[in-house]
Write a protein that holds these residues in place. Structure first.
Motif: not given
Lengths: 300, 178
Positions: A246-249, A258-260, A236-242, A29-34
């Motif tokens: 916003t930093t390295k990438l 990118i939204e939850f 938790v995974v979403y926060v990590g990816i975000k 769902l997250l991948i689809s939405q984003n």
């Protein structure tokens, strides 16, 4: 003295398996939405440029602008004067071809234009026909030299979006069915482990609904808890990816897009999880009183 | 109380489990059913407790015609019979009190009435002092008495005991009275 808790390991493994199913569903769902968000972002670049004749008067220009704005599907109409177009061209070409940027005669050929963007409410799949129709209308206006809207790009973009959306929908359906199958089997194992209880309840005259109720409650509880745990894990995974975006990438410029999952989707997810848990249980205990004791042969 | 009239039961195969069985057991009678393995004891048990239906013939138990009984009526019929399993089938995560109370809870009796009746029956089988114990922590004989207490607590018209001493050693079998 407390009774031996033989079912703890089974209950825990059922919870883990069902939670894993929900994590996969939540991630899909997250991948689809984003993905949709990112595609919409790209879609904002879809625009039409209306090039104006060199000798067009101010009133003629205003007339064209008004005609463009009165179209229901048009969002923004931005006028690019010849001076602005020249300035932009110069700044873009200066480093690549300094001679061209100094050629005054050539530069005079760059016309003024309108940049037309469609409203965000226009679906990606509809952009192409809307732009085609609009282009035909605008071409007929007096003072319009040429209309361009990157036909190739828009067509490919619309096809890509359709293909991706279709794939994601199919993927979600497959995951949903697989999850129901896995959950049903996990719950079935739990029901089998308690078959003695069912035999006893049948034998002492419990009605099917009395026997099913605790299993359905347990299934629903399993659905609620595992879908909630799955959402926490996904967050938790979403926060990590975000953080990574916003930093390295950060050069990808995707972090802010990118939204939850929204509250409505979250509530719907937990409700669906609860219903799936209860339905999975129901599939296992629907034939009660046919029954466990009868079918499994109570010996005399 | 229990009446079988020209009862036949044939399973696919065909396997003839029962052939022309006529049987009548009246109120207050105490009947032993014996026979070698495959004689049809299990089939008879299933029919008395409404887990199986005869291929032909009449089966009446506790005033119910089991050939025509509706599925929705079966649980209510079973509340009129009591069953003691060979392996007792006690729920291991419930105390002896809770196990014995089950038939009354299913029937929808009020809690004070259930408590009163459970202690009365536990007293009768000599287990009142073990009411808060779990089945795995009492002896085989005590487990059997718990199963008996559960089978009789709702005062059933028919009591069926499935080899009730099959899992007990001879001394405990003797103690239990079967």
């Amino acid at each position: 003295m407390r009774p031996p808790q033989k079912n703890w390991a089974l209950k825990l493994s059922t919870l883990v398996v069902v939670t894993a199913c929900f994590v996969v569903m939540g991630a899909a769902l997250l991948i689809s939405q984003n993905f949709r968000n990112i595609l919409t972002l790209w879609g904002e670049d879809v625009q039409m440029t209306v090039y104006l004749a060199q000798d067009l008067s101010d009133s003629g220009r205003q007339d064209i602008q008004a005609r463009l704005k009165e179209n229901d599907e048009v969002g923004a109409v931005k006028f690019i004067s010849q001076e602005k177009a020249l300035g932009d061209f110069r700044s873009q070409m200066a480093s690549y071809a300094p001679d061209i940027s100094q050629d005054e005669e050539l530069l005079r050929l760059i016309p003024a234009s309108f940049q037309v963007q469609l409203k965000s409410s226009v679906a990606t799949a509809d952009q192409m026909p809307v732009l085609q129709k609009l282009s035909e209308q605008v071409k007929g206006l007096q003072g319009v030299e040429e209309v361009s809207y990157g036909q190739d790009w828009v067509e490919k973009y619309a096809a890509l979006v359709s293909a991706i959306e279709l794939t994601l929908q199919a993927l979600c359906l497959v995951i949903l069915l697989a999850s129901l199958f896995v959950m049903s089997n996990a719950i079935r194992a739990s029901v089998q482990a308690r078959k003695d209880e069912i035999v006893v309840l049948e034998m002492i005259g419990a009605t099917p609904s009395m026997i099913r109720k605790p299993f359905l409650m347990e299934g629903a509880l399993l659905g609620v808890s595992s879908s909630l745990i799955a959402m926490v894990l996904c967050f938790v995974v979403y926060v990590g990816i975000k953080n990574l975006l916003t930093t390295k990438l950060s050069f990808l410029q995707l972090g802010q897009h990118i939204e939850f999952l929204g509250p409505v989707v979250l509530v719907a997810f937990v409700c669906v999880g609860t219903a799936l848990g209860a339905f999975g249980s129901y599939l296992c205990v629907r034939r009660i009183n046919d029954g466990f004791a009868g079918s499994q042969g109570t010996t005399v | 109380m229990i009446e079988f009239s020209h009862v036949y039961k044939t399973y696919p195969g065909p396997v003839h489990a029962l052939k022309n069985v006529d049987l009548r057991i009246d109120k207050g009678e105490f009947v032993f059913l014996t026979g070698p393995s495959g004689a049809g004891k299990t089939t008879l048990f299933k029919m008395i407790s409404a887990y199986d239906v005869a291929t032909s013939g009449d089966v009446k138990v506790a005033g119910h015609d089991l050939l025509t009984i509706r599925d929705t009526q079966i649980p209510f019929f079973r509340r009129k019979i009591g069953v003691i399993f060979q392996d007792f089938k006690l729920l291991k995560d419930r105390t002896i009190f809770e196990n014995v109370a089950l038939p009354l809870q299913v029937r929808g009796d009020k809690t004070p009435a259930i408590q009163r009746r459970v202690y009365e029956v536990l007293e009768q089988v000599g287990l009142a002092h073990k009411h808060d114990q779990y089945p795995d922590f009492v002896s085989g004989g005590e487990q059997q008495r718990t199963a008996i207490a559960r089978a009789i607590i709702h005062q059933p018209g028919v009591l069926i005991a499935d080899e009730p001493t099959g899992n007990l050693d001879p001394r405990l079998s003797e103690e239990s009275g079967y």
